[in-house]
Design an enzyme around this catalytic site. Structure first.
Site, PDB file in Angstrom:
ATOM      1  N   CYS A  77       4.740 149.609  75.855  1.00 40.50           N
ATOM      2  CA  CYS A  77       3.828 150.051  74.795  1.00 40.50           C
ATOM      3  C   CYS A  77       3.798 151.573  74.779  1.00 40.50           C
ATOM      4  O   CYS A  77       3.431 152.201  75.780  1.00 40.50           O
ATOM      5  CB  CYS A  77       2.440 149.488  75.111  1.00 40.50           C
ATOM      6  SG  CYS A  77       1.149 149.995  73.975  1.00 40.50           S
TER       7      CYS A  77
ATOM      8  N   CYS B 125       6.878 152.289  68.313  1.00 36.13           N
ATOM      9  CA  CYS B 125       5.898 151.276  68.733  1.00 36.13           C
ATOM     10  C   CYS B 125       6.699 150.000  68.950  1.00 36.13           C
ATOM     11  O   CYS B 125       7.549 149.652  68.110  1.00 36.13           O
ATOM     12  CB  CYS B 125       4.858 151.068  67.635  1.00 36.13           C
ATOM     13  SG  CYS B 125       3.818 149.622  67.866  1.00 36.13           S
TER      14      CYS B 125
END
Ligand code: DGL
Length: 258
Positions: free
Chosen positions: A75, A187
């Protein structure tokens, strides 16, 4: 237990990190992986640094109890918010993070136009500012916060072409598509949009992400520590989620097989 046989912990705010798990599995098929999706607390991209760090600590404690040999923060948002803190707190545990692949995006540019798609938090954090200062050069780097693209994955709508394309068009409505050199997928949820974006963007636009770089980095670290799993068997994958709703585990498996 011999460290090499221990599992690797991989986590994300939700299901985006499954895209990293997929690449890790391909690169190191013998390894055992434990995936933790924090869907009950997703999205991270609109939370504060402290809220995210608190979640990361809980997840790492969970992994330590499971006896992992390394952790991948799959992440970008959690990496910008918490990786420094986590590395200081858990000194003996290799913690590998992710960041938008801006350096790669600047290679071979012609018009000097680059878009970075990421969460609002990643784009406003100091870590990204430092990355920009290091690699942007004379490029025009357009920051594109795309929180809706996280929601679409979490809500199992990634195969709904109309929903996806409407959203992408909305984000790109003011972008000069013909003069765009590179788009960074900053992302891990956005990796699932690769095929859509390839069709949507001009053929000249280069689409880059940090997944493989992160996987290779982990492999190098394990190799250096002589902790790569050398067993012949294909490793196991265990999937956990902070939400009690079974749909997230099912969706994780679906994305893993995608
Ligand atoms: N998948 C995450 C990332 O790479 C974060 C998504 C979110 O929870 O906002 O940044």
């Amino acid at each position: 237990m011999d460290n090499s046989k221990k599992a690797i912990g991989v986590f994300d705010s939700g299901l985006g990190g499954i895209s990293v798990l997929r690449d890790l599995k391909e690169l190191m098929p013998n390894e055992n992986f434990i995936y933790y999706g924090d869907s009950a607390y997703a999205p991270y991209g609109v939370k504060t640094k402290d809220e995210i760090t608190k979640r990361c600590v809980e997840i790492i404690e969970f992994f330590i109890e499971k006896g992992v040999k390394a952790v991948v923060i799959a992440c970008n948002t959690a990496t910008s918010a918490s990786a420094n803190y986590l590395r200081k707190k858990y000194k003996d545990l290799p913690i590998i993070g992710m960041e938008p692949a801006l350096k790669v995006a600047t290679k071979g540019v012609k018009n000097n136009n680059i878009v970075v798609m990421a969460t609002p938090l990643t784009l406003k954090e100091k870590k990204f500012e430092k990355l920009m200062n290091k690699f942007m050069g004379n490029n025009n780097v357009i920051k594109m916060p795309c929180p809706k693209l996280v929601e679409i994955v979490e809500n199992d709508l990634i195969d709904d072409e109309n929903v996806v394309l409407d959203q992408i068009k909305e984000y790109y409505k003011n972008i000069d598509m013909d003069n765009l050199d590179s788009v960074v997928l900053g992302c891990t949820h956005f990796i699932f949009y690769r095929d859509y974006l390839k069709k949507f963007l001009s053929q000249k636009t280069n689409l880059v992400d940090g997944n493989l770089g992160t996987c290779r980095h982990l492999k190098d670290i394990l190799e250096e520590k002589n902790e790569l799993n050398k067993e012949d068997n294909i490793g196991k994958i265990e999937i956990y989620n902070s939400s009690e709703d079974q749909k997230y585990i099912n969706l994780s498996n679906k994305l893993l097989a995608r």
